[in-house]
Enzyme design. Sequence first.
Site, PDB file in Angstrom:
ATOM      1  N   HIS A 195     -37.392  58.706 -30.933  1.00 11.42           N
ATOM      2  CA  HIS A 195     -36.926  59.807 -30.095  1.00 11.42           C
ATOM      3  C   HIS A 195     -37.462  61.141 -30.568  1.00 11.42           C
ATOM      4  O   HIS A 195     -37.704  62.043 -29.786  1.00 11.42           O
ATOM      5  CB  HIS A 195     -35.401  59.798 -30.037  1.00 11.42           C
ATOM      6  CG  HIS A 195     -34.902  58.621 -29.282  1.00 11.42           C
ATOM      7  ND1 HIS A 195     -34.569  57.456 -29.901  1.00 11.42           N
ATOM      8  CD2 HIS A 195     -34.762  58.425 -27.963  1.00 11.42           C
ATOM      9  CE1 HIS A 195     -34.220  56.580 -28.983  1.00 11.42           C
ATOM     10  NE2 HIS A 195     -34.323  57.142 -27.796  1.00 11.42           N
ATOM     11  N   GLU A 437     -43.087  43.058 -14.492  1.00  5.86           N
ATOM     12  CA  GLU A 437     -43.019  43.384 -15.921  1.00  5.86           C
ATOM     13  C   GLU A 437     -42.955  42.129 -16.771  1.00  5.86           C
ATOM     14  O   GLU A 437     -42.938  42.201 -17.991  1.00  5.86           O
ATOM     15  CB  GLU A 437     -41.753  44.201 -16.224  1.00  5.86           C
ATOM     16  CG  GLU A 437     -41.542  45.380 -15.320  1.00  5.86           C
ATOM     17  CD  GLU A 437     -40.420  46.273 -15.803  1.00  5.86           C
ATOM     18  OE1 GLU A 437     -40.677  47.116 -16.660  1.00  5.86           O
ATOM     19  OE2 GLU A 437     -39.277  46.107 -15.322  1.00  5.86           O
ATOM     20  N   ASP A 461     -43.457  46.852 -20.471  1.00  5.52           N
ATOM     21  CA  ASP A 461     -42.761  45.577 -20.653  1.00  5.52           C
ATOM     22  C   ASP A 461     -43.692  44.388 -20.446  1.00  5.52           C
ATOM     23  O   ASP A 461     -43.552  43.372 -21.116  1.00  5.52           O
ATOM     24  CB  ASP A 461     -41.557  45.481 -19.704  1.00  5.52           C
ATOM     25  CG  ASP A 461     -40.357  46.196 -20.288  1.00  5.52           C
ATOM     26  OD1 ASP A 461     -40.097  45.997 -21.490  1.00  5.52           O
ATOM     27  OD2 ASP A 461     -39.704  46.964 -19.570  1.00  5.52           O
ATOM     28  N   CYS A 508     -46.845  51.950 -13.341  1.00  3.16           N
ATOM     29  CA  CYS A 508     -45.990  53.053 -13.782  1.00  3.16           C
ATOM     30  C   CYS A 508     -45.690  52.985 -15.282  1.00  3.16           C
ATOM     31  O   CYS A 508     -44.897  53.768 -15.796  1.00  3.16           O
ATOM     32  CB  CYS A 508     -44.695  53.118 -12.977  1.00  3.16           C
ATOM     33  SG  CYS A 508     -43.668  51.659 -13.173  1.00  3.16           S
TER      34      CYS A 508
HETATM   35  C1  PEP Z   1     -42.552  49.604 -18.079  1.00  6.00           C
HETATM   36  O1  PEP Z   1     -41.964  48.663 -18.614  1.00  6.00           O
HETATM   37  O2  PEP Z   1     -43.800  49.750 -18.096  1.00  6.00           O
HETATM   38  C2  PEP Z   1     -41.782  50.647 -17.386  1.00  6.00           C
HETATM   39  C3  PEP Z   1     -42.375  51.579 -16.686  1.00  6.00           C
HETATM   40  O3  PEP Z   1     -40.428  50.618 -17.541  1.00  6.00           O
HETATM   41  P1  PEP Z   1     -39.673  51.140 -18.862  1.00  6.00           P
HETATM   42  O4  PEP Z   1     -40.705  51.780 -19.752  1.00  6.00           O
HETATM   43  O5  PEP Z   1     -38.640  52.085 -18.384  1.00  6.00           O
HETATM   44  O6  PEP Z   1     -39.136  49.866 -19.403  1.00  6.00           O
HETATM   45 MG    MG Z   2     -39.894  48.338 -18.093  1.00  5.99          MG
END
Ligand code: PEP
Ligand code: MG
Length: 576
Positions: A195, A437, A461, A508
């Site tokens: 963080h 994912e 993920d 994303c």
């Molecule tokens: C991902 O897993 O790439 C994603 C965009 O979701 P998060 O990072 O929120 O798990």
């Molecule tokens: Mg994710």
Amino acid sequence: MPFTVHGLPVSQGIAIGHVHLISHALLEVNHYHVAPRHIEDELARLDEAVATVQGELVGLKAVTTSGQAHSEVGAFVDLQLMMLADPMLVDAARQLVESRRCNAEWALVQQMEHLVEQFRQIEDPYLRERQADVVQVIERLVKVLLGHPGHLPPKRRDGLGTIVVAHDLSPADTIGFRDHNIAGFVTDVGGPTSHTAIVARSLKIPAVVGLHHVRDLLEDDELVIVDGTRGVIIVAPGDEIIEEYRLRRSELEIERSKLNRLRDTRATTLDGETINLMANIEGPKDLPAVKSANADGIGLYRTEFLFIGRDNLPDEDEQYEAYRAVVKAMPSKPVTIRTFDVGNDKALNGVHSRMEPNPALGLRAVRYSLSEPKMFLTQLRALLRASAHGKLQIMVPMLAHAQEIDQCLALIEKAKAELRAEKLKFDESVQIGGMIEVPAAALSLGMFIRRLAFLSIGTNDLIQYTLAIDRSDEAVVHLYDPLHPAVLKLIAGTIATGARYGLPVSVCGEMAGDLAYTELLLGMGLRNFSMHPGNILEIKQQILRADLGELAPKVQRILKMDEPARIREAVERLVA
Ligand code: PEP
Ligand code: MG
């Protein structure tokens, strides 16, 4: 003699300045017994320190909620405030002062060691990691008791900044840097997803972490250069090196200001294809950054940040207000709102306290939502109501099974029926999409394509689950490889299959905002990128120089390779 130390780059940019060593207060604690007649005074000293730290944390909380820092940080400040109020911490230390006549610092450190030992035995990695918060809270208290609450030095007059060097820093410490002309920071421990690193990035302070014993190698006031882009610090640089880095720093600044000129330019490749560049956000507080990058929409709104770090759940109206604010701020642009992705490293206070053998493989994301249908229905109703105000689309995370999406779609129908009955407005044709994912989903796209209107690849993920690497575990961070041939095949396959069926696909995960992968993703056929808004203009610049006609065959050749070094080299060569 100048020398360099290598660590992990966590926040880009170059800082040149003088070292300010932050002492490790916990190592300086004296142990002594308090005379019986002074016990009351010692307890009062402890209480005063608690009140001071409470005040400091509440002050920090105000900064985080005023939108200047990451919302996650607000949650961590809350967590530390809760710990401060927990009888296991301060009351237990008070008892040690009373019964064993320990001085307050000693009592706190003893209690900290006791709690840390208990945390170490917890299996849940999220809870286990919270031992760091216990240590940070105690360290704050001890600093106050020792009379040096880690005050940062005043602004320097020589135009150089201060480089904070510490064993570790809490996100709260990092936020405090804003007001002290801190040019950069380096720490012995920490990882790119800590963080503290997230806060450094959002404050745009160059930082390098994981430098092991860097505190022992440096002296107060020594001149250092922090290269947060390469993850290097240069100690005692000569005039020539300083000049070189000054030049690089001003080049970077010029680059950045040039980038702002691209704000209103569409991201069109040399051969005329326009790419959508969307933003990932965690709530309405990120909207100014989205506006300043002029994003083409919101590709991922991580709604779980509305839920975590608090004791009560947001009700339908609170959620509706947050979603509506984002949709209204993006007139005629798509806003993709992900249903809450809790579990794993994003636990809910109290609610998700079941001890899980492996939280990354347990009840998270859509699995959690379906296990709490009432809570899920509340979110779906809020989302649908907000859909009346713009182009809202709903996205479901971490799908692996067809029945998961069937159940979600049934719940959405139920929410719609309720709203109709209550004569509440919503968009009847709201689009529902899903995140790819999990490798199982990437390898069985048909069942999702038949049920959904769009797909978004969560590479963070997807990499974690393909390579069996816990993305929050520092010990395996070196194995987290976006260019692993298996990962590339899954991403490319998803993009190609989506295109074949005419279903929009976006990425994303962090890969979408990383310049190292822009050409690769374009060459795979990706036309929708979603990333931290701070990366949009840089990626746009890269896209403006790209030629899809040239990239596509090169990327096809890369996808046939299975030797990591060759893949890496070929991907580097793609960059124009
Ligand atoms: C991902 O897993 O790439 C994603 C965009 O979701 P998060 O990072 O929120 O798990
Ligand atoms: Mg994710």
